[in-house]
Design an enzyme around this catalytic site. Structure first.
Site: not given
Ligand code: MG
Length: 422
Positions: A143, A179, A226, A228, A252, A278, A299, A328, A332, A355
C-alpha cells in the site's frame, strides 16, 4: 431424556484410529502491532502437539473470543483432531443460526488449528497437505498512500526499489481522505460537515493520480486501487472507465456488500478487473459472487468465511470458473491467517496476487515463524504445519483494547453529514 452416546459432543459414530484426542480449545487475543488479533489454540493429549488458527475479527474481537471459549471447546473435547471436515461441519451446524463473521472467525480458528496439527503429525507444511506447490512463491502488493500525488508516488518508488512489482495507490482528499490516505481538516469550509468525504471530488481527481503514476513510474509496475465500498453501482462504472487508460491490475471494493447483487453489471461494464470479497462473511455468499460473474479477483478475509477448509473449496471453484484469488491480508489478519493465505497461494492455479503486510518486530516476537516478504515475494514456511508458534508471555505484554475502528468509522460522513460505508 437419554442422549444416545453417539450424540454426546466429542463422540462421533466411528472409532478413532488411535488414542490422540483434543484436550483444549481456547482463544488468545493480543495486539502486538496495535491491532487486536485473535488466534485459537487447540491442545492435544500428545505432549507438545498443538495447533494455531486465525480467528481475527478485529472490530469485534471480544465476541469471537467468547464464542470460542464458551461454545466451541465443549463440542470438540475428546475428538480425534484428524476429523477436520466433520469437526468443523458439526460445529458450524450446532449453532443452528450461521454464516456471520463472529461465528465463522471462531470456526476458522478451530479449523486452521486442526490443519496445523495435521501438518505437524505428518511432518509436512500445510501446503504439502493441499497437494504441493504449483509455484515457488507468491507475488505480493503493498500500500502506497500519502496526502498528495507526488508524495504517494515517492512512497511507491521506495517500494519498487525494494522489489515490489505491484503497488496499491491511494491519495488524500479535502476533508476525509480516501481509504488509507490522509484528508485535510476543514477541507469543505462551507459545508455542514467541513471534514466530510466528497465523492464528486474523488471521482474527478482519482484519474489524475493514475495518469501521474503511469507517466512517472512507467509501464512495468502493476497499479491497484481500493475504493473501500464508497460508490454506487453507476459511480463505480464511471470510475472504472475513467481509469481504463492506466491499465490497473485491479480495482477493489467498488461497492458495499449491501449492493453485491449489482456486481455483475458493474463488472460487465468495467474495463478494469474488479476485485471484491473482504467483507464476505460466508462461503455461500462468496460462491454467489463468483458464480454470478461479479468478480475477477476474489479477496476474502478467509477467517471470516470459516477458515482454510471453506477457502480451499472456494479456490477450486475459482480455478474452474476462471476467477483469480487475492486474499485479504493487511494488519488485521494474524500471522497464522497470513500463512494460510500463502499455503493456498502456492498450491492453486487460480492464484492472482497476495496482499502483503510487513509486520512489525513485536508481531514476530509474539508469533515466531511469522512469514517475511523478500523482494516483494512471500514463501510458506518449510516447518510442519504453519511453522508458526506463539509466545504467550510476549502476547500478554500487548493487551487488546476496544478503541480504534469504531471511533474512525462513525466519522466517515459526506460533506452534508450523512454516514457513508467506511
Ligand atoms: Mg480493501
Amino acid at each position: 431424556m437419554t442422549v444416545p452416546e453417539t450424540l454426546v459432543p466429542g463422540v462421533p459414530p466411528w472409532p478413532a484410529r488411535d488414542g490422540l484426542r483434543i484436550t483444549g480449545v481456547r482463544s488468545i487475543t493480543t495486539a502486538p502491532g496495535g491491532i487486536p488479533l485473535v488466534v485459537v489454540r487447540v491442545d492435544t493429549n500428545e505432549p507438545g502437539l498443538y495447533g494455531l488458527g486465525c480467528a481475527t475479527f478485529t472490530q469485534r474481537h471480544t465476541a469471537v473470543a467468547a464464542y470460542v471459549d464458551n461454545h466451541l471447546e465443549r463440542l470438540v473435547l475428546g475428538r480425534h483432531p484428524a476429523d477436520i471436515e466433520d469437526i468443523t461441519r458439526s460445529a458450524h451446524y450446532s449453532s443452528y443460526w450461521r454464516h456471520g463473521p463472529v461465528g465463522n472467525n471462531a470456526l476458522s480458528g478451530l479449523d486452521m488449528a486442526l490443519w496445523d496439527i495435521a501438518g505437524k503429525r505428518a511432518g509436512m507444511p500445510v501446503y504439502e497437505l493441499l497437494g504441493g506447490k504449483v509455484r515457488a512463491a507468491a507475488a505480493t502488493y503493498v500500500h502506497a498512500a500519502a496526502a498528495t500525488i507526488p508524495e504517494t508516488l515517492d512512497v511507491a518508488r521506495d517500494f519498487m526499489e525494494q522489489g515490489w512489482t505491484h503497488v496499491r495507490l491511494q491519495v488524500g482528499q479535502p476533508g476525509l481522505g480516501t481509504y488509507g490516505a490522509p484528508g485535510s481538516l476543514g477541507g469543505h469550509p462551507k459545508a455542514p460537515n467541513r471534514d466530510g468525504w466528497d465523492v464528486r471530488h474523488y471521482l474527478r481527481t482519482t484519474p489524475d493520480l493514475f495518469a501521474a503514476a503511469r507517466a512517472e513510474l512507467g509501464d512495468a509496475v502493476e497499479l491497484l486501487h481500493d475504493v473501500h465500498s464508497r460508490l454506487t453501482p453507476k459511480e463505480a462504472v464511471i470510475l472504472a472507465r475513467s481509469l481504463e487508460p492506466y491499465r490497473l491490475f485491479f480495482l477493489e471494493d467498488v461497492l458495499a456488500p449491501e449492493y453485491f447483487d449489482r456486481l455483475p453489471e458493474v463488472r460487465e461494464a468495467s474495463p478494469v478487473p474488479i476485485a471484491v470479497g473482504e467483507l464476505l462473511t460466508s462461503l455461500p455468499e462468496a460462491v454467489r459472487v463468483v458464480r454470478t460473474g461479479g468478480v475477477d479477483l476474489i479477496r476474502c478475509h478467509i477467517s471470516a468465511i470459516g477458515g482454510l477448509t471453506p477457502a480451499r473449496k472456494l479456490t477450486v471453484l475459482c480455478e474452474l470458473l476462471g476467477v483469480k484469488t487475492a486474499w485479504h491480508s493487511p494488519a488485521d489478519v494474524s500471522p497464522v491467517g497470513a500463512a494460510a493465505n500463502v499455503a493456498l497461494d502456492v498450491t492453486t492455479p487460480a492464484f492472482g496476487i497476495q496482499e502483503g503486510h510487513v509486520y512489525p518486530e513485536s508481531v514476530h516476537e509474539v508469533f515466531p515463524g511469522t512469514l517475511r516478504i523478500t523482494d516483494g515475494w512471500i514463501r510458506p514456511n518449510e516447518a510442519p504445519g504453519w511453522g508458526i508458534e506463539i509466545d504467550e508471555k510476549a502476547a500478554a505484554k500487548y493487551p487488546a483494547g476496544l478503541a480504534g475502528h469504531d471511533e474512525w468509522a462513525i466519522t466517515v460522513r459526506a460533506p452534508d453529514g450523512s454516514i457513508q460505508a467506511p
